[in-house]
Design an enzyme around this catalytic site. Structure first.
Site, PDB file in Angstrom:
ATOM      1  N   CYS A   1      -1.906   8.949   2.471  1.00 22.44           N
ATOM      2  CA  CYS A   1      -1.537   8.363   1.179  1.00 22.44           C
ATOM      3  C   CYS A   1      -2.524   8.695   0.078  1.00 22.44           C
ATOM      4  O   CYS A   1      -2.192   8.586  -1.103  1.00 22.44           O
ATOM      5  CB  CYS A   1      -1.383   6.853   1.309  1.00 22.44           C
ATOM      6  SG  CYS A   1      -2.854   6.014   1.934  1.00 22.44           S
TER       7      CYS A   1
ATOM      8  N   GLU B   1       0.876  -1.182   0.000  1.00 24.05           N
ATOM      9  CA  GLU B   1       0.000   0.000   0.000  1.00 24.05           C
ATOM     10  C   GLU B   1       0.905   1.220   0.000  1.00 24.05           C
ATOM     11  O   GLU B   1       1.506   1.551   1.013  1.00 24.05           O
ATOM     12  CB  GLU B   1      -0.923  -0.016   1.222  1.00 24.05           C
ATOM     13  CG  GLU B   1      -1.851  -1.213   1.287  1.00 24.05           C
ATOM     14  CD  GLU B   1      -2.812  -1.288   0.125  1.00 24.05           C
ATOM     15  OE1 GLU B   1      -3.008  -0.264  -0.560  1.00 24.05           O
ATOM     16  OE2 GLU B   1      -3.367  -2.376  -0.116  1.00 24.05           O
TER      17      GLU B   1
END
Length: 477
Positions: free
Chosen positions: A255, A221
């Site tokens: 993110c 991720e």
């Protein structure tokens, strides 16, 4: 219960061996066991919520308590509720249809989801507690044991987890690992049955290389420069407000926060004015940054200043928005940089802070072409109408998309979360994706009542197989 932080390679290996042995003695935990482990995760986060807030503030210097509870605690509870509600159904064997002629004689085909074994989880500094526990919930739902390496840049969070988790879990169930880079390297080199890493693409390459030596499958991720496309037919005030909300949440240290905006030049002035007004409304100067998060580390705060200084040396147009941020608390004043050159750092690097880049372009197709010329982002945001939406969805690649909003794709409990290409590989979190990510989908065939049907293909070959081939070797209609 016995659990502690592991700060040397030898004890790290001992912990791994202990978890592997425990899994060997319980290869298929029942529903009640899995539900209990998930419940204990929630017991921890609820009972220790004040300590979670205190540890987060200690690591960050300044972060609103309400925000911490909203992003570090509530998502864990909500995720656990969804997983517990659906877990019984997920654990059922998944029936598939047997091919002809086996389906005619009672053969069965199905998928049985089995735990992988020991799952390693490596979490970054920008949300270590929530990310560690959400991944643990997913791994527990699939019946695994879990080891979590906490970032060395979150010492207070790491200390809290390593001290308190043993009150809720045996070390053979969930182990918290702390330590510096050498421990992280040793952690990634362990022969896990699956390794999940959240962080930068650069570090991910080293993680993959270490995992490859054990043929350990990985979930990555990552992040990247998540774009916002503002089309000409949208509400500029709304688009600017939502974009700035996403850019400044956690001071941009997420993110999937918007990294840069693509907009036609004639619309720039209206969008810019609306963006400034939105920031002033969310973070009024007289509040002196009370609801504004600090930059997480001294090194990252220096990097924000370096990015800004690089833009200044390249004569970029820079718009600072004074909200009363306090640099002594590592609060970084929100900045909008307009049309930086391609060689500037803010144009090339993921910003990961409260700096928004605006790049003007010649319309929607030009915006799409710009995105496609770069690495595939973790998130993409589009503000506009139906026609443009379809064009963006069909012509771009990204981990996820939000239309006329930002970041909400991550909050939806039935949507998997993950990247593509440079922004990651594999999904977890929503829609049962985590359960499947940390399970092995074992294909099973059970022969039916006529047990000699497969023997029809055994030699010596004759009319029987010739007739079967004649039935099957046909063009599609």
């Amino acid at each position: 219960m016995n659990n502690s932080a592991y700060t040397d390679v030898q004890t790290l290996q001992v912990s791994f061996n202990s978890q592997r042995a425990a899994f060997s003695n319980e290869r298929m935990p029942d529903l009640a066991t899995r539900q209990d482990r998930i419940k204990r995760v929630v017991d921890f986060i609820v009972e220790q919520q004040d300590d979670v807030v205190a540890a987060t503030i200690a690591d960050w210097q300044h972060k609103p308590a309400a925000f911490i509870k909203a992003v570090e605690i509530l998502p864990v509870i909500n995720h656990a509720k969804v997983v517990r509600k659906n877990l019984k159904q997920w654990m059922r064997d998944e029936t598939r249809r047997a091919d002809f002629p086996f389906n005619m004689v009672g053969a069965k085909t199905y998928i049985k989801y089995q735990p992988l074994g020991v799952v390693g989880v490596m979490v970054p500094w920008n949300g270590p507690i929530a990310m560690a526990l959400v991944a643990a919930i997913d791994a527990f739902s699939a019946g695994n044991r879990v080891m979590v390496k906490i970032s060395e840049f979150s010492p207070a969070a790491a200390a809290l987890l390593s001290e308190k988790i043993p009150q809720y879990f045996e070390a053979a169930e969930l182990t918290i690992v702390t330590g510096e880079v050498d421990i992280a390297q040793a952690f990634a080199a362990l022969p896990f049955d699956h390794l999940m890493y959240t962080g930068s693409a650069g570090t991910a390459k080293h993680i993959m290389a270490a995992a490859a030596r054990n043929l350990t499958p990985v979930t990555l991720e990552l992040g990247g420069k998540s774009p916002v496309i503002v089309d000409s037919d949208t509400d500029m005030v709304y688009a600017a407000q939502r974009t700035m909300s996403g850019r400044l949440i956690n001071s941009g240290q997420g993110c999937i926060t918007p990294d840069y905006v693509l907009i036609e030049k004639p619309l720039l002035a209206e969008f810019l004015a609306a963006a400034k007004a939105a920031v002033a409304t969310m973070y009024p100067f007289e509040s002196a940054g009370e609801d504004y998060a600090s930059i997480a580390t001294d090194a990252h705060f220096r990097r924000m200043n370096e990015l800004l200084e690089d833009a200044r040396t390249k004569n970029c147009r820079i718009e600072e928005i004074n909200i009363g941020a306090d640099a002594s608390k590592r609060q970084f004043t929100p900045v909008i940089i307009i049309d930086p050159p391609a060689d500037s750092r803010v144009a090339r690097e993921e910003i990961f802070g409260p700096i928004l880049v605006i790049k003007t372009c010649d319309g929607l197709q030009a915006a799409i072409d710009h995105i496609n010329a770069g690495e595939r982002p973790l998130a993409l945001y589009y503000f506009g109408g139906e026609k443009g939406k379809q064009q963006v969805l069909e012509q771009t690649h990204s981990g996820g998309v939000a239309v006329n909003e930002v970041m909400m794709q991550l909050m939806m409990s039935d949507l998997p979360f993950g990247g593509v290409g440079h922004s990651g590989m594999g999904s977890y979190w929503g829609g049962g994706a985590g359960y499947k990510r940390f399970s092995h989908a074992k294909s099973v065939f059970e022969q039916g009542w006529y047990k000699n049907i497969a023997a029809m293909m055994d030699p010596p070959y004759g009319k029987t197989i010739a007739n079967m081939l004649k039935m099957g070797l046909k063009k599609l209609r």
